[in-house]
Design an enzyme around this catalytic site. Structure first.
Site, PDB file in Angstrom:
ATOM      1  N   VAL A   1      79.410  31.240  42.582  1.00 21.77           N
ATOM      2  CA  VAL A   1      78.366  32.075  42.792  1.00 21.77           C
ATOM      3  C   VAL A   1      78.086  33.004  41.560  1.00 21.77           C
ATOM      4  O   VAL A   1      77.084  33.280  40.815  1.00 21.77           O
ATOM      5  CB  VAL A   1      78.383  32.846  43.902  1.00 21.77           C
ATOM      6  CG1 VAL A   1      77.297  33.867  44.353  1.00 21.77           C
ATOM      7  CG2 VAL A   1      78.938  32.135  45.135  1.00 21.77           C
ATOM      8  N   TYR A   2      79.136  33.555  40.856  1.00 22.19           N
ATOM      9  CA  TYR A   2      78.806  34.572  39.765  1.00 22.19           C
ATOM     10  C   TYR A   2      78.375  33.828  38.537  1.00 22.19           C
ATOM     11  O   TYR A   2      77.384  34.177  38.127  1.00 22.19           O
ATOM     12  CB  TYR A   2      80.324  35.104  39.206  1.00 22.19           C
ATOM     13  CG  TYR A   2      79.997  36.150  38.231  1.00 22.19           C
ATOM     14  CD1 TYR A   2      79.513  37.262  38.392  1.00 22.19           C
ATOM     15  CD2 TYR A   2      80.798  35.772  36.789  1.00 22.19           C
ATOM     16  CE1 TYR A   2      79.421  38.089  37.312  1.00 22.19           C
ATOM     17  CE2 TYR A   2      80.498  36.486  36.075  1.00 22.19           C
ATOM     18  CZ  TYR A   2      80.164  37.738  36.059  1.00 22.19           C
ATOM     19  OH  TYR A   2      80.014  38.766  35.198  1.00 22.19           O
TER      20      TYR A   2
END
Length: 259
Positions: A152-153
């Site tokens: 996600v990051y």
């Protein structure tokens, strides 16, 4: 009237270094962060410029809306979207609330804040927007043994790169500049808050990241990679992306056809 800059996540790390440098350059500042005591400490340390502290949590709709409203109503010369959070862990282990926090802080917040700032900058025919991402934005093709995976990051940082490039093209010739700065590992509190001890690794300083960003703006760079010595590496990445984009057809590719 002095130039006015708004810096999100200004209480530590790269955001603090941006605020320090801009104050030294004579900018008045609006600084945002979650920790009131850190904001007040910065104000007290910089009596030479006007500094407006704003306590705002950009993982919440209320925090995003508050900062966006400031951007829509104040005559900003520069906007630095720096606020960040990481939560390094496999996607299957990432709690829903942490996934939501990353996306809000690194995607929704810079999108809505930038959207609010751009009309005023266009009206004044000047302005600079700096989005702070990272070289992890380019790590998607890495093989499985490269850890930690930060699904996600990494995806949010890649979003910031594409958003910045597209917005820069959209605003070409208006007097409004856009840059995304992509440092590697930086010596800040960022990783410590994730429970990671990276003190054994060589790391760039936050002031050096700011130096690269500001010099990159002078050089006309839309994507600034402070630790990449050979800028043609990035040129080749983007040329390959455009080649793939331009190489598409309405016909099904041969490899997908069955006999």
């Amino acid at each position: 009237m002095s130039d006015l800059a708004l810096v999100t996540g200004a209480t530590s790390g790269i955001g603090r270094a941006f605020a320090e440098r801009l104050a030294a350059d004579g900018y008045d500042l609006i600084i945002t962060g979650r920790r009131r005591e850190r904001l007040d400490e910065f104000v007290a340390a910089h009596p030479e410029v006007k500094v407006r502290p704003v306590v705002a949590d950009l993982s919440t709709d209320a925090g995003i809306d508050e900062v966006a409203e400031i951007c829509a109503t104040e005559p900003l010369t520069m906007l630095v979207n720096n606020a960040g959070v990481a939560h390094y862990m496999p996607l299957a282990d990432l709690p829903a609330e942490k996934a939501r926090e990353i996306v809000k802080v690194k995607v929704l917040a810079p999108t809505m804040i930038t959207r609010a700032a751009v009309p005023g900058m266009l009206e004044r025919h000047q302005g600079t927007i700096v989005n702070v991402a990272g070289m992890i934005a380019f790590s998607g093709p890495a093989p499985s043994e490269v850890m930690p995976r930060r699904v996600v990051y990494g995806g949010t940082l890649a979003y910031l790169v594409t958003m910045s490039q597209t917005l820069s093209a959209e605003l070409e010739g208006t007097g409004v500049r856009v840059q995304v700065v992509c440092p590697g590992v930086v010596a800040t509190e960022f990783h410590e808050r994730q429970g990671l001890d990276l003190s054994f690794l060589p790391r760039m300083s936050a002031p050096d990241v700011v130096t690269a960003s500001l010099r990159g703006l002078e050089l006309g760079e839309v994507v600034c990679a402070p630790g990449v010595e050979d800028p043609t590496l990035l040129d080749r990445v983007f040329a390959a992306e455009l080649a793939a984009f331009g190489g598409q057809s309405t016909e099904l590719a041969t490899r997908y056809r069955t006999n």
